[in-house]
Enzyme design. Structure first.
Site, PDB file in Angstrom:
ATOM      1  N   GLU A  96      -3.572  43.432 -48.919  1.00 24.48           N
ATOM      2  CA  GLU A  96      -2.353  42.627 -49.287  1.00 24.48           C
ATOM      3  C   GLU A  96      -1.195  43.741 -49.532  1.00 24.48           C
ATOM      4  OE1 GLU A  96      -1.370  39.676 -49.423  1.00 24.48           O
ATOM      5  OE2 GLU A  96      -3.418  38.851 -49.049  1.00 24.48           O
ATOM      6  N   CYS A 252       5.284  28.093 -38.146  1.00 24.46           N
ATOM      7  CA  CYS A 252       6.443  27.870 -38.690  1.00 24.46           C
ATOM      8  C   CYS A 252       7.248  29.162 -38.879  1.00 24.46           C
ATOM      9  CB  CYS A 252       6.007  27.198 -39.912  1.00 24.46           C
ATOM     10  SG  CYS A 252       7.566  26.521 -40.617  1.00 24.46           S
ATOM     11  N   CYS A 259       7.112  23.085 -33.807  1.00 20.42           N
ATOM     12  CA  CYS A 259       6.936  22.152 -34.606  1.00 20.42           C
ATOM     13  C   CYS A 259       5.872  21.020 -33.851  1.00 20.42           C
ATOM     14  CB  CYS A 259       7.997  21.303 -35.046  1.00 20.42           C
ATOM     15  SG  CYS A 259       9.263  22.302 -35.957  1.00 20.42           S
ATOM     16  N   CYS A 262       2.536  21.861 -35.032  1.00 19.94           N
ATOM     17  CA  CYS A 262       2.173  22.075 -36.370  1.00 19.94           C
ATOM     18  C   CYS A 262       1.083  21.008 -36.888  1.00 19.94           C
ATOM     19  CB  CYS A 262       3.456  21.917 -37.057  1.00 19.94           C
ATOM     20  SG  CYS A 262       3.300  22.100 -38.668  1.00 19.94           S
ATOM     21  N   CYS A 268       6.081  16.966 -42.894  1.00 18.96           N
ATOM     22  CA  CYS A 268       7.480  17.766 -43.115  1.00 18.96           C
ATOM     23  C   CYS A 268       8.864  17.187 -43.205  1.00 18.96           C
ATOM     24  CB  CYS A 268       7.456  18.650 -41.681  1.00 18.96           C
ATOM     25  SG  CYS A 268       8.689  19.840 -41.595  1.00 18.96           S
TER      26      CYS A 268
HETATM   27 FE1  SF4 Z   1       7.375  24.107 -39.888  1.00 21.64          FE
HETATM   28 FE2  SF4 Z   1       7.789  21.387 -40.367  1.00 21.64          FE
HETATM   29 FE3  SF4 Z   1       7.850  22.421 -38.037  1.00 21.64          FE
HETATM   30 FE4  SF4 Z   1       5.783  22.520 -39.251  1.00 21.64          FE
HETATM   31  S1  SF4 Z   1       6.984  20.641 -38.497  1.00 21.64           S
HETATM   32  S2  SF4 Z   1       6.481  23.839 -37.788  1.00 21.64           S
HETATM   33  S3  SF4 Z   1       6.199  22.824 -41.291  1.00 21.64           S
HETATM   34  S4  SF4 Z   1       9.536  22.948 -39.525  1.00 21.64           S
END
Ligand code: SF4
Length: 511
Positions: A96, A252, A259, A262, A268
């Site tokens: 970290e 993201c 997206c 995702c 989202c």
């Molecule tokens: Fe990021 Fe929302 Fe796109 Fe997922 S859907 S990558 S959380 S902006």
């Protein structure tokens, strides 16, 4: 990633407040003896994870994705396989600290070498600062290594070698461990259900919940901590926190989020906003009446988590409208004269003189070529003179300014400093006696130079000198300078000619 991680780390360094119990918000302090202060109004629902079913679904989707797609990283392997809690916590702690301000790909090699050399707190506590700096060389933000070692010594001497077992105690008892690092160690090493907020988490949460207010402001950071503590999975907190950070690092991302890939896109709000904006635009195109605003939409009436009215939605940015933060402070501009003193070693190979920096301040304890900060706007001729005076005082013998050969300028960006090194060289064919009462110094071969605790900036300086030497020894190859033309401000000495020590260390002239 690094800028946002810096914002979160900056809060840690300034002594972030203790973590609130997971799932709860901190209460406002009431004035002494007076009526309790009214609780601030909760933010609108679109900025919260207020539906337990949605929270559960989000946790499940994120963890399933993490199990499938997580990167294989050495600190994750150690955290999953090391049975001893202290060694496990130490392994996570080192990772970290190294990952603050630094990319994963860069850290891996440093981490493996570090853990091989100092596999335990006890081993690190016995190392010298010189050894720590040597291993850290090139990783940047050198005070991190020093602080890590100081804290390890404290665990060994004051805590009988036992790492504190909660985020609160880690933050309270270990110097240099802030709220983020404490939460990461406690959740990953001990399974404590506590959230973390770093740059990646800030970005993901701001997008998931359309938070467009300045994400580096303490009020927004506090909200994000509350949110992270509420969201963290109770049975797999370490994996959940790593999954949230992994999502920010690999899907993201700041500029081009994926997206379509995702795992939490159905939760989202930023994505939902983009879809709505597209629908509005197409309705407008076909001359249909404007839709009735969604009651969940806010942004008017001074919502503390929405973008300010002066910064409306920019459709060209899509989901990257979130997060927003205040304009970055411009780095300070600094100039430093530095001189590469070079002699021939026993087998004719070049050797360089390096000196050690003071034990506190920027690049504390690192080695560098003799250097001197320059006042802004100092003419080149003057720069050369002040550098010669500096070398003279330092070497105890006169140095002629005209003997310094100008090599060029090397720019290096530190986090808060735009640093230009004005590089000179001084080739010598004799030895010199250095005053041991002054800064520690030593002659090193090129290999020893690279193995020493030297900064990346100094490696660039040496590279510039070597490049020039290469061009001078093969003037037809790559050199733009015509034969016989002097480098900027150079002496009448022919380039590449080694002069005797006496020729350089002569009484300064009045010119
Ligand atoms: Fe990021 Fe929302 Fe796109 Fe997922 S859907 S990558 S959380 S902006």
């Amino acid at each position: 990633m690094s800028q946002l991680r810096a914002a979160a780390a900056g809060l840690q360094r300034s002594g972030g407040r203790p973590v609130a119990p997971a799932g709860q918000s901190r209460k406002a302090a009431s004035p002494r003896g007076g009526a309790p202060a009214p609780a601030p109004a909760p933010p609108p629902a679109r900025h919260l994870f207020s539906d337990p079913a949605e929270t559960e679904a989000l946790r499940g989707s994120l963890l399933a994705w993490y199990d499938r797609c997580k990167r294989d990283l050495p600190w994750r392997t150690l955290a999953a396989t090391e049975p001893d809690a202290d060694r496990r916590a130490y392994a996570v702690w080192v990772s970290e600290i190294m990952l603050q301000q630094t990319q994963v790909a860069t850290v891996i090699d440093y981490y493996n070498r570090w853990m091989q050399k100092w596999p335990t707190l006890q081993a690190l506590a016995q190392a010298s600062l010189e050894e720590v700096n040597e291993l850290w060389a090139g990783l940047g933000y050198y005070s991190r290594g020093k602080r890590l070692q100081e804290a390890a010594r404290k665990v060994v001497s004051d805590l009988a070698g036992r790492m504190p077992r909660t985020a609160e105690d880690l933050q309270k008892l270990l110097p240099g461990v802030g709220r983020y690092t404490a939460g990461a160690i406690a959740s990953i090493s001990y399974g404590q259900a506590t959230g973390v907020v770093d740059g990646n988490v800030i970005r993901v949460l701001c997008r998931l919940r359309c938070i467009g207010a300045d994400s580096s402001s303490p009020a927004v950071i506090d909200r994000l901590w509350d949110m992270a503590n509420a969201l963290v999975d109770r049975s797999r907190p370490g994996d959940f926190n790593q999954a949230l950070m992994e999502l920010g690092a690999t899907v993201c991302m700041p500029k081009a989020p994926l997206c379509g890939e995702c795992p939490v896109k159905q939760h989202c709000q930023a994505q939902r906003r983009v879809e709505k904006e597209l629908a509005f635009a197409s309705q407008k195109l076909f001359g249909k009446p404007a839709p009735v605003p969604d009651v969940e939409d806010c942004g008017v009436g001074g919502c503390p988590l929405c973008p300010p009215a002066t910064e409306p939605w920019d459709s060209s940015l899509g989901v990257t409208n979130f997060p927003r933060k205040a304009a970055k402070k411009q780095p300070r501009v600094a100039r430093t004269a530095t001189c590469v003193l070079e002699r021939r070693g026993c087998h004719g190979a070049p050797e360089y003189l390096i000196v050690q920096r003071p034990s506190s301040g920027l690049l504390a304890g690192l080695w560098e070529f003799p250097s001197l900060p320059l006042a802004q706007g100092l003419p080149e001729e003057k720069q050369r003179e002040v550098l010669a005076d500096h070398l003279q005082a330092w070497m105890g013998q006169p140095v002629a300014a005209r003997g310094l050969r100008f090599i060029g300028e090397v720019v290096h960006i530190f986090s808060h400093i735009h640093q230009t090194y004005v590089v000179y060289s001084l080739p010598l064919d004799g030895d010199m006696t250095l005053d041991p009462a002054l800064s520690p110094s030593r002659w090193v071969t090129e290999g020893e130079f690279h193995a020493s605790a030297v900064s990346t900036a100094m490696k660039k300086v040496l590279k510039a000198c070597e490049k020039q030497r290469g061009e001078e020894s093969s003037p037809g190859k790559g050199s733009k300078r015509k034969r016989g033309v002097k480098p900027n401000g150079a002496s009448s000495t022919r380039p590449g000619t080694q002069l005797s020590l006496r020729a350089f260390l002569q009484a300064p002239t009045s010119s």
